[in-house]
Design a protein around this motif. Structure first.
Motif, mmCIF file in Angstrom:
data_model
loop_
_atom_site.group_PDB
_atom_site.id
_atom_site.type_symbol
_atom_site.label_atom_id
_atom_site.label_comp_id
_atom_site.label_asym_id
_atom_site.label_seq_id
_atom_site.Cartn_x
_atom_site.Cartn_y
_atom_site.Cartn_z
ATOM 1 N N ASP A 1 -16.776 3.954 -11.243
ATOM 2 C CA ASP A 1 -17.418 4.218 -12.540
ATOM 3 C C ASP A 1 -16.391 4.706 -13.545
ATOM 4 O OD1 ASP A 1 -19.866 3.659 -11.365
ATOM 5 O OD2 ASP A 1 -20.111 5.740 -10.704
ATOM 6 N N ALA A 2 -15.567 5.632 -13.076
ATOM 7 C CA ALA A 2 -14.529 6.181 -13.947
ATOM 8 C C ALA A 2 -13.484 5.116 -14.260
ATOM 9 C CB ALA A 2 -13.866 7.386 -13.285
ATOM 10 N N GLY B 1 -7.742 6.624 -14.771
ATOM 11 C CA GLY B 1 -9.032 6.609 -14.097
ATOM 12 C C GLY B 1 -9.307 7.941 -13.423
ATOM 13 N N VAL C 1 -10.305 10.578 -15.924
ATOM 14 C CA VAL C 1 -11.689 10.385 -16.345
ATOM 15 C C VAL C 1 -12.633 10.815 -15.219
ATOM 16 C CG1 VAL C 1 -13.405 8.698 -17.071
ATOM 17 C CG2 VAL C 1 -11.076 8.513 -17.893
ATOM 18 N N TYR C 2 -12.279 10.442 -13.998
ATOM 19 C CA TYR C 2 -13.108 10.770 -12.840
ATOM 20 C C TYR C 2 -13.268 12.280 -12.696
ATOM 21 C CZ TYR C 2 -14.651 10.501 -7.926
ATOM 22 O OH TYR C 2 -15.346 10.593 -6.766
ATOM 23 N N LEU D 1 -15.590 13.548 -15.274
ATOM 24 C CA LEU D 1 -16.974 13.228 -14.944
ATOM 25 C C LEU D 1 -17.512 14.175 -13.877
ATOM 26 C CD1 LEU D 1 -17.067 9.313 -14.767
ATOM 27 C CD2 LEU D 1 -17.688 10.796 -16.657
#
Lengths: 133, 293
Positions: B153-154, B231, B234-235, B238
Motif C-alpha cells: 500500500d505504501a 516506500g 511512507v509505510y 502510515l
C-alpha cells in the motif's frame, strides 16, 4: 566462526541467527558469505538463500528481490518478500509469472530503467516457479 | 419538569450510547495493540535500510548525476503535501489536527509564492481539504475496508510520488502525519521525504574503516534502493498514523463513556426526584380528600 545473518522484510524481522556460511543470490551470481568477507552492498535477484552449518544446508528460503549488506561480521538481507521453500506454492508462483510477463509486455520499452525493472520481475517469478514444489 | 416517561426514554438512550462508546473503546484498544506491534515489527527493516542508504549516499551525492529522489530537482517551486488521516472519525481531534496543519502549511508556502499540490491519504483528510483547498488536490488514496496495512500500500503511494517527480510535476514532497507518542498524545509531524533529508548533524556513517564494494554499481543500486526507501518512509508514517488513530479513538471513547455515565447519574437523580414528587402529590390529594369528608 560465524556470520550473524539477518533477513528482514518491510513488515518484520524474519530471521536472525548466526550461521557458518550463507549463500545469497546476488544480481550477478551467487555469493557465499563466510566470516571476514569484505564489505559489500549487493542487489539481489529472485532465488534461494541457503544457510549452511557444518557444511550442511540447514535452511533454505526464497527471496523475490531486495538488497544485502555484507560486512566482516554480519550479513543483512533486506528482502521484499521471503518465504521458506516449502511454503512456495507452484500455482501462486505461476500466477505471479503470468502477471509479471503481462506487465513486461505492457511496459514502456523505450525507458531502459522501466524495462529492466519489468525484466527483473519476470526473472524473479521464473526463479520462484523453479523452486516451487 | 419533563414527564417521567420522557426521562425514562432519555436515560435508556444515553445508556445505549454508553454501551456503544465503551465497545468502541475496547475495539480501539485491541486494534491499538496490533498496530503498535506492526509498527514495532517494521522498525528493523527501516533501520537497516537507512544504514545502507547512508553508505551509498556518501559515495554518490557529489556526482552530478545523483538521482533527484536523493538530492531533489534543484528547485523548490512546487510542493507536494501528503496528509495522512484516518478513514473514520470519532477519534477526537486526530483528523482535524492533520487537516489544520496541512492547511496552515499550504497557506504559508503559497504566501512564499510556491505552488502547492495535495495528495490525501485517508477519507477524512480528503473530505476536510476538499472543503478548504479543493483546487490543490491532485489525488487521493484510501484504505477504507482494509484490515491490515501492507507494505505494498505504501509502495503504491511512493510510486505515485516518484512518477510525479519524474514527470517534473513536483520538486519537494512532505508527508504530514500523526506520530504516535502515547495513547493520549499524538504529535502532528511534517516530514520532508523528497529530497531525502540529510542525516542529522554530527552523525557520520560508520563504515568500520572499510569501504563498501557495490554489485552492480552504486547508481544502479541507488536507483532501486531509493524508491524502496521512500516506500519505507511512507509505510512508517502510515503505521504511526494508524497506531495514533486507535490511540486517539480510545481516549475519545473513554471520555465519551465517562460523560455518558455522568449524564445517566444526573438524569436518574432527576427521574427519582420527579417520581417522589408525584407520590407525595398523590398522597396529599388522598389525605386532603379524606379530611374533607
Amino acid at each position: 566462526m560465524a556470520v550473524a545473518l539477518e533477513i528482514v522484510s518491510p513488515e518484520k524481522l524474519l530471521l536472525s541467527r548466526p550461521v557458518d556460511m550463507v549463500v545469497i543470490p546476488a544480481s550477478e551470481g551467487d555469493i557465499g558469505v563466510l566470516e571476514g568477507h569484505s564489505p559489500m552492498i549487493v542487489m539481489l535477484r529472485g532465488g534461494t538463500i541457503d544457510l549452511y552449518e557444518a557444511d550442511k544446508v540447514i535452511d533454505r528460503l526464497f527471496v523475490s528481490s531486495g538488497f544485502a549488506e555484507i560486512t566482516p561480521e554480519r550479513c543483512t538481507v533486506l528482502a521484499n518478500q521471503a518465504l521458506p521453500l516449502d511454503e512456495v506454492k507452484k500455482a501462486e508462483a505461476e500466477k505471479l509469472l503470468a502477471e509479471a510477463e503481462a506487465a513486461y509486455e505492457a511496459a514502456d520499452k523505450k525507458d531502459p530503467a522501466v524495462e529492466e525493472e519489468a525484466m527483473d520481475r519476470v526473472q524473479s517469478a521464473r526463479a520462484m516457479v523453479e523452486v516451487a514444489s | 419538569m419533563p414527564s417521567l416517561k420522557a426521562l425514562r426514554t432519555r436515560i435508556n438512550s444515553v445508556k445505549s450510547t454508553q454501551k456503544i462508546t465503551s465497545a468502541m473503546k475496547m475495539v480501539a484498544a485491541s486494534k491499538l495493540r496490533r498496530a503498535q506491534q506492526q509498527a514495532e515489527a517494521a522498525r528493523p527493516y527501516a533501520e537497516r535500510m537507512d544504514r545502507m542508504l547512508r553508505a551509498l549516499a556518501a559515495s554518490v551525492t557529489d556526482s552530478p548525476t545523483a538521482p533527484p529522489l536523493l538530492v531533489g530537482t534543484g528547485k523548490d517551486q512546487t510542493h507536494l503535501l501528503i496528509p495522512v488521516t484516518a478513514d473514520r472519525g470519532l477519534a477526537g481531534a486526530f483528523n482535524s489536527n492533520i487537516g489544520r496543519a496541512t492547511r496552515n502549511l499550504a497557506r504559508r508556502l503559497e504566501a512564499e509564492g510556491k505552488t502547492v499540490k495535495i495528495l490525501t491519504v485517508g477519507r477524512k483528510g480528503r473530505d476536510y481539504l476538499r472543503r478548504e483547498l479543493a483546487s490543490r488536490l491532485v489525488g487521493e488514496v484510501s484504505f477504507a475496508g482494509k484490515r491490515k496495512l501492507e507494505f505494498t500500500d505504501a509502495a503504491d503511494i511512493a510510486a505515485r510520488v516518484t512518477a510525479m517527480l519524474a514527470a517534473g510535476e513536483i520538486d519537494v514532497a512532505t508527508i504530514v502525519y500523526n506520530r504516535f507518542q502515547s495513547v493520549i498524545s499524538q504529535i502532528v509531524t511534517e516530514q520532508q521525504i523528497i529530497p531525502a533529508p540529510p542525516p542529522p548533524e554530527g552523525e557520520t556513517v560508520d563504515l568500520g574503516g572499510a569501504v563498501y564494494e557495490f554489485e552492480p554499481d552504486e547508481e544502479t543500486i541507488l536507483a532501486r534502493l531509493l524508491p524502496q526507501a521512500l516506500g519505507i518512509q511512507v509505510y512508517r508514517a502510515l503505521l504511526e498514523s494508524s497506531a495514533g488513530e486507535h490511540g486517539a479513538r480510545m481516549t475519545a471513547m473513554d471520555n465519551a463513556t465517562r460523560n455518558a455515565g455522568d449524564m445517566i447519574k444526573r438524569l436518574s437523580l432527576n427521574y427519582n426526584r420527579a417520581r417522589q414528587a408525584n407520590i407525595t402529590k398523590e398522597l396529599i390529594e388522598i389525605i386532603s380528600g379524606a379530611e374533607a369528608v
